[in-house]
Motif scaffolding. Structure first.
Motif, PDB file in Angstrom:
ATOM      1  N   MET A   1       0.829  -1.206   0.000  1.00 35.12           N
ATOM      2  CA  MET A   1       0.000   0.000   0.000  1.00 35.12           C
ATOM      3  C   MET A   1       0.860   1.251   0.000  1.00 35.12           C
ATOM      4  N   TRP A   2       1.910   1.257   0.832  1.00 35.90           N
ATOM      5  CA  TRP A   2       2.814   2.411   0.861  1.00 35.90           C
ATOM      6  C   TRP A   2       3.482   2.596  -0.503  1.00 35.90           C
ATOM      7  N   ALA A   3       3.923   1.493  -1.113  1.00 33.55           N
ATOM      8  CA  ALA A   3       4.603   1.583  -2.401  1.00 33.55           C
ATOM      9  C   ALA A   3       3.677   2.100  -3.497  1.00 33.55           C
ATOM     10  N   LEU A   4       2.398   1.759  -3.422  1.00 34.87           N
ATOM     11  CA  LEU A   4       1.447   2.185  -4.443  1.00 34.87           C
ATOM     12  C   LEU A   4       1.007   3.635  -4.282  1.00 34.87           C
ATOM     13  N   PHE A   5       0.777   4.055  -3.029  1.00 30.61           N
ATOM     14  CA  PHE A   5       0.126   5.344  -2.806  1.00 30.61           C
ATOM     15  C   PHE A   5       1.004   6.405  -2.141  1.00 30.61           C
ATOM     16  N   LEU A   6       1.982   6.005  -1.343  1.00 29.20           N
ATOM     17  CA  LEU A   6       2.718   6.975  -0.532  1.00 29.20           C
ATOM     18  C   LEU A   6       4.205   7.000  -0.811  1.00 29.20           C
ATOM     19  N   ARG A   7       4.644   6.240  -1.768  1.00 31.21           N
ATOM     20  CA  ARG A   7       6.075   6.191  -2.087  1.00 31.21           C
ATOM     21  C   ARG A   7       6.437   7.354  -3.009  1.00 31.21           C
ATOM     22  N   PRO A   8       7.380   8.190  -2.613  1.00 33.23           N
ATOM     23  CA  PRO A   8       7.767   9.316  -3.475  1.00 33.23           C
ATOM     24  C   PRO A   8       8.362   8.831  -4.789  1.00 33.23           C
ATOM     25  N   GLY A   9       8.148   9.596  -5.855  1.00 32.78           N
ATOM     26  CA  GLY A   9       8.734   9.263  -7.146  1.00 32.78           C
ATOM     27  C   GLY A   9       7.754   8.579  -8.082  1.00 32.78           C
TER      28      GLY A   9
ATOM     29  N   LYS B   1       6.364   5.672 -10.720  1.00 35.34           N
ATOM     30  CA  LYS B   1       6.334   4.208 -10.738  1.00 35.34           C
ATOM     31  C   LYS B   1       5.866   3.733 -12.107  1.00 35.34           C
ATOM     32  N   THR B   2       6.556   2.747 -12.634  1.00 35.50           N
ATOM     33  CA  THR B   2       6.163   2.182 -13.922  1.00 35.50           C
ATOM     34  C   THR B   2       4.934   1.299 -13.739  1.00 35.50           C
ATOM     35  N   ASN B   3       4.287   0.958 -14.849  1.00 33.15           N
ATOM     36  CA  ASN B   3       3.111   0.092 -14.786  1.00 33.15           C
ATOM     37  C   ASN B   3       3.464  -1.293 -14.255  1.00 33.15           C
ATOM     38  N   PHE B   4       4.657  -1.781 -14.598  1.00 36.70           N
ATOM     39  CA  PHE B   4       5.080  -3.090 -14.095  1.00 36.70           C
ATOM     40  C   PHE B   4       5.215  -3.063 -12.579  1.00 36.70           C
ATOM     41  N   VAL B   5       5.831  -2.006 -12.067  1.00 35.40           N
ATOM     42  CA  VAL B   5       6.010  -1.882 -10.619  1.00 35.40           C
ATOM     43  C   VAL B   5       4.656  -1.768  -9.931  1.00 35.40           C
ATOM     44  N   LYS B   6       3.749  -1.002 -10.504  1.00 31.58           N
ATOM     45  CA  LYS B   6       2.412  -0.872  -9.932  1.00 31.58           C
ATOM     46  C   LYS B   6       1.701  -2.215  -9.895  1.00 31.58           C
ATOM     47  N   ALA B   7       1.825  -2.979 -10.975  1.00 31.47           N
ATOM     48  CA  ALA B   7       1.178  -4.291 -11.034  1.00 31.47           C
ATOM     49  C   ALA B   7       1.751  -5.230  -9.976  1.00 31.47           C
ATOM     50  N   MET B   8       3.075  -5.186  -9.776  1.00 33.84           N
ATOM     51  CA  MET B   8       3.715  -6.045  -8.785  1.00 33.84           C
ATOM     52  C   MET B   8       3.196  -5.740  -7.385  1.00 33.84           C
ATOM     53  N   PHE B   9       3.122  -4.470  -7.042  1.00 36.02           N
ATOM     54  CA  PHE B   9       2.677  -4.113  -5.698  1.00 36.02           C
ATOM     55  C   PHE B   9       1.172  -4.315  -5.540  1.00 36.02           C
TER      56      PHE B   9
END
Length: 431
Positions: free
Chosen positions: A192-200, A202-210
């Motif tokens: 959840m932090w990586a998807l919504f609160l992580r600064p910077g 994010k690629t679509n692949f990274v979003k899909a992984m999280f």
């Protein structure tokens, strides 16, 4: 320069493995041992010992002396509490004649090796802002691997001396429903932090992984069918929305509202897939009338009565009426160490909550660590004991060390006097 860079690399490995192993090392080996159908005890002993050794190494590794003011306050509270608790352990295991429910050696091994050493070692760690993502990925990798390995072997069957029955709560042989639920919550919070609160960006692949990790973590948290992990998940997510100053938090708030609206159909679907009884346990009856809730309240009342009899020194590590611990660390602190120990414990929780707020707001790169601390603070109000709250003490140590970044970040602002230790020494990892 090469030797210096090499030593920094060694320190990073020590800190990264120690933190990740504290967070999800035991669930990882528990899931792995069941997957390959081998006894979990040798793996469990090995990971506990290795984690303790890595944390012990951090105690002797030289670190920067620059620390924030609140670091000293929480250090004082931890020192005060642990001195009282160690005195209580010495009295109850070496001098007092009453019989303990658990072996005396169990208390010493867990309290010193599993809790105190990780607390001290990670509190002495040196975190750099530029390494925040790598620390996160270590913790995320451990939690994700443990969760994925656990799913094929989940079972709701409970076995005892009288046979077996369907308990309606998923677990592993070496990982009870509460521990499994908290593993799922940890993974869900990290994702959840990586998807919504992580600064910077994010690629679509990274979003899909999280997103996949969020679904996996949420599934484990639900099929474990334990109230404590679910409550800690909701509280941590609400804390994230309140503390974060990133606009992306509103996406998180929207997701929470959607999840709340869809909760009943969701748990019905999970019951069908996992063979659990989430709806019946959470919504089928009043929580105040549920047998385990009534029993837990009686535990609290009995433990508090022992404190009331001996308010200055506390009664002991175990409740004489029910045996064992009351499953609430604040009440246990008052019961075992008396008024001053209980106040020290409350101080630790209050200060770590304030530090979590400031870290999430000022250095959001370590916001995931703050959320794990909030999760653990609420988790131990429903289950666990002081000596075996290994994740709690470890992440508290890491958080108060990472808090130094808040001080250095403030020192860089215009009009703020630089910190005497060297201004931004922790902000970026030295070359």
């Amino acid at each position: 320069m090469t030797g210096t860079a090499g030593s920094r690399g060694v320190i990073f490995i020590l800190q990264a493995f120690a933190l990740a192993a504290v967070v999800a090392g035991f669930p990882l080996v528990a899931a792995f041992s069941q997957l390959i159908d081998l006894p979990s005890q040798p793996f469990s002993i090995a990971i506990r010992a290795i984690t303790g050794l890595f944390c012990a190494a951090l105690i002797v590794v030289p670190v920067s002396s620059g620390r924030g003011g609140m670091w000293w306050w929480i250090t004082a509270a931890c020192v005060g509490f642990w001195l009282l608790y160690i005195l209580r352990m010495a009295n109850d295991t070496l001098y007092n004649s009453y019989s303990l429910y658990y072996e005396p050696s169990t208390y010493w091994l867990w309290a010193i090796g599993g809790s105190l050493i990780p607390l001290i070692g990670l509190a002495r760690a040196q975190f750099w802002l530029s390494d925040a993502n790598r620390y996160f990925m270590w913790c995320f990798g451990f939690a994700f691997a443990a969760s994925v390995l656990a799913i094929p072997n989940l079972s709701t069957t409970v076995q005892n001396d009288f046979g077996s029955y369907d308990g309606g709560r998923a677990a592993l042989t070496a990982l009870n429903p509460i521990s499994l639920g908290h593993l799922g919550v940890q993974l869900a919070l990290l994702a959840m932090w990586a998807l919504f609160l992580r600064p910077g960006q994010k690629t679509n692949f990274v979003k899909a992984m999280f997103l996949i990790a969020l679904v996996v973590g949420g599934y484990l948290a639900l099929v474990a069918n334990s109230r404590g992990p679910l409550v800690s998940l909701v509280v941590a997510m609400m804390f994230a929305v309140m503390a974060s100053n990133l606009r992306s938090k509103y996406w998180l708030l929207g997701m929470m509202l959607i999840a709340g609206a869809a909760f009943v159909p969701l748990i019905t679907l999970v019951d069908h897939i996992g063979g659990t009884q989430i709806y019946e346990r959470l919504l089928g009856t009043s929580q105040l009338e549920e047998v385990s809730t009534i029993g837990r309240i009686e535990l609290y009342r009995s433990a508090w009565n022992q404190f009331a009899k001996f308010p200055l020194t506390g009664y002991g590590m175990e409740d004489p009426v029910f045996g064992g611990y009351p499953h609430n660390l604040v009440i246990e602190a008052f019961m075992s160490t008396g008024l001053f120990g209980g106040l020290f414990m409350l101080t630790i929780f209050i200060l770590t909550t304030l530090i979590s707020y400031r870290v999430l707001r000022t250095v959001p790169q370590y916001g995931w660590l703050a959320l794990l601390v909030i999760q653990q603070i609420f988790a131990v109000q429903f289950s666990g004991t002081i000596s075996q709250a290994t994740i709690l003490w470890g992440v508290i140590g890491a958080l108060v060390s990472a808090y130094s970044l808040v001080t250095f970040t403030a020192a860089r602002r215009p009009g703020v006097r630089p910190h005497p230790a060297g201004g931004d020494g922790h902000l970026a990892r030295p070359a």
